[in-house]
Scaffold this motif. Structure first.
Motif, PDB file in Angstrom:
ATOM      1  N   THR A  95      54.697  71.820  -8.132  1.00 27.88           N
ATOM      2  CA  THR A  95      53.664  70.881  -7.696  1.00 27.88           C
ATOM      3  C   THR A  95      53.688  69.675  -8.620  1.00 27.88           C
ATOM      4  O   THR A  95      53.626  69.823  -9.838  1.00 27.88           O
ATOM      5  N   THR A 119      60.442  63.318   8.975  1.00 27.32           N
ATOM      6  CA  THR A 119      59.464  64.381   8.743  1.00 27.32           C
ATOM      7  C   THR A 119      59.479  65.382   9.887  1.00 27.32           C
ATOM      8  O   THR A 119      59.879  65.062  11.008  1.00 27.32           O
ATOM      9  N   GLU A 120      59.030  66.584   9.582  1.00 27.97           N
ATOM     10  CA  GLU A 120      58.861  67.574  10.634  1.00 27.97           C
ATOM     11  C   GLU A 120      57.457  67.488  11.216  1.00 27.97           C
ATOM     12  O   GLU A 120      57.236  67.701  12.387  1.00 27.97           O
ATOM     13  N   THR A 122      53.466  65.364  10.477  1.00 27.68           N
ATOM     14  CA  THR A 122      52.627  64.469   9.686  1.00 27.68           C
ATOM     15  C   THR A 122      51.300  64.252  10.397  1.00 27.68           C
ATOM     16  O   THR A 122      51.226  64.216  11.621  1.00 27.68           O
ATOM     17  N   VAL A 126      48.441  65.657   5.614  1.00 24.37           N
ATOM     18  CA  VAL A 126      49.666  66.233   5.050  1.00 24.37           C
ATOM     19  C   VAL A 126      50.889  65.772   5.847  1.00 24.37           C
ATOM     20  O   VAL A 126      50.816  65.580   7.055  1.00 24.37           O
ATOM     21  N   THR A 127      51.977  65.597   5.122  1.00 23.93           N
ATOM     22  CA  THR A 127      53.280  65.336   5.735  1.00 23.93           C
ATOM     23  C   THR A 127      54.217  66.406   5.227  1.00 23.93           C
ATOM     24  O   THR A 127      54.238  66.716   4.030  1.00 23.93           O
ATOM     25  N   ARG A 128      55.002  66.971   6.149  1.00 23.34           N
ATOM     26  CA  ARG A 128      55.848  68.105   5.779  1.00 23.34           C
ATOM     27  C   ARG A 128      57.289  67.865   6.214  1.00 23.34           C
ATOM     28  O   ARG A 128      57.552  67.373   7.307  1.00 23.34           O
ATOM     29  N   TRP A 129      58.198  68.228   5.299  1.00 20.59           N
ATOM     30  CA  TRP A 129      59.627  68.216   5.575  1.00 20.59           C
ATOM     31  C   TRP A 129      60.128  69.649   5.394  1.00 20.59           C
ATOM     32  O   TRP A 129      59.740  70.324   4.451  1.00 20.59           O
ATOM     33  N   ARG A 130      61.004  70.115   6.259  1.00 20.82           N
ATOM     34  CA  ARG A 130      61.580  71.459   6.120  1.00 20.82           C
ATOM     35  C   ARG A 130      63.099  71.356   6.041  1.00 20.82           C
ATOM     36  O   ARG A 130      63.708  70.517   6.693  1.00 20.82           O
ATOM     37  N   GLU A 137      60.809  73.851   1.902  1.00 15.85           N
ATOM     38  CA  GLU A 137      59.756  72.987   2.427  1.00 15.85           C
ATOM     39  C   GLU A 137      59.230  72.067   1.335  1.00 15.85           C
ATOM     40  O   GLU A 137      59.096  72.472   0.179  1.00 15.85           O
ATOM     41  N   ILE A 138      58.920  70.842   1.726  1.00 15.57           N
ATOM     42  CA  ILE A 138      58.247  69.885   0.841  1.00 15.57           C
ATOM     43  C   ILE A 138      57.051  69.344   1.611  1.00 15.57           C
ATOM     44  O   ILE A 138      57.179  68.950   2.772  1.00 15.57           O
ATOM     45  N   SER A 139      55.887  69.343   0.967  1.00 15.68           N
ATOM     46  CA  SER A 139      54.666  68.833   1.594  1.00 15.68           C
ATOM     47  C   SER A 139      54.036  67.788   0.676  1.00 15.68           C
ATOM     48  O   SER A 139      53.907  68.013  -0.526  1.00 15.68           O
TER      49      SER A 139
END
Length: 158
Positions: A95, A119-120, A122, A126-130, A137-139
């Motif tokens: 984090t 992005t996967e 948003t 929160v915005t999330r990438w997988r 995963e990155i959020s």
């Protein structure tokens, strides 16, 4: 009095174009400075992480049955800016806090040393990438005034 629209447009055009930007943009002349390069610590043993971030402070043992963690050590680095949970002896849950100088979500990945990617998911919070750059995963989480609050990087564990 003759109105010369062409001459008037040429004088006004640079001012109109300059005002459309609305803020600071990332360019070659104005790159985003990251707070750390997450690639340098993710998946690394505690000794390697401490070479990059300095000596950490043990906070507590973390438990997460889904991640297979019964008693995984959580360390704090850089006066609380970076929290690392070591799962199976490597930095797996990272984090990065206090990112309020970065615009949400466009500067979240560059803030941690990664290039922007599609992005996967948003929304306003929160915005999330997988599955990017080998990470599960990155959020990125939105803070105040559309600035990044913190980014959570999940390396391998669930």
């Amino acid at each position: 009095m003759n109105f010369n629209f062409k001459a008037y447009s040429l004088v006004l055009l640079p001012f109109l174009l300059a005002s459309c930007g609305g803020g600071e943009q990332q360019t070659v002349d104005n790159p985003i400075t990251s707070v750390l390069n997450v690639n340098e610590i993710a998946g690394k043993r505690i000794e390697e992480v401490e070479k990059k971030l300095g000596k950490g402070t043990f906070e507590k043992n973390w438990k997460d049955q889904r991640a297979g963690c019964v008693s995984c050590p959580k360390y704090i680095y850089k006066n609380g800016q970076v929290e690392v949970i070591f799962i199976q002896d490597v930095a797996d849950r990272i984090t990065i806090n206090n990112l309020g100088q970065y615009s949400y979500p466009s500067e979240a990945l560059p803030a941690i040393g990664l290039e922007n990617m599609e992005t996967e998911f948003t929304n306003d919070m929160v915005t999330r990438w997988r599955s990017i750059n080998g990470y599960r995963e990155i959020s990125a989480f939105n803070g105040q005034n559309n600035k990044v609050d913190y980014v959570l990087v999940l390396t391998k564990a669930n």
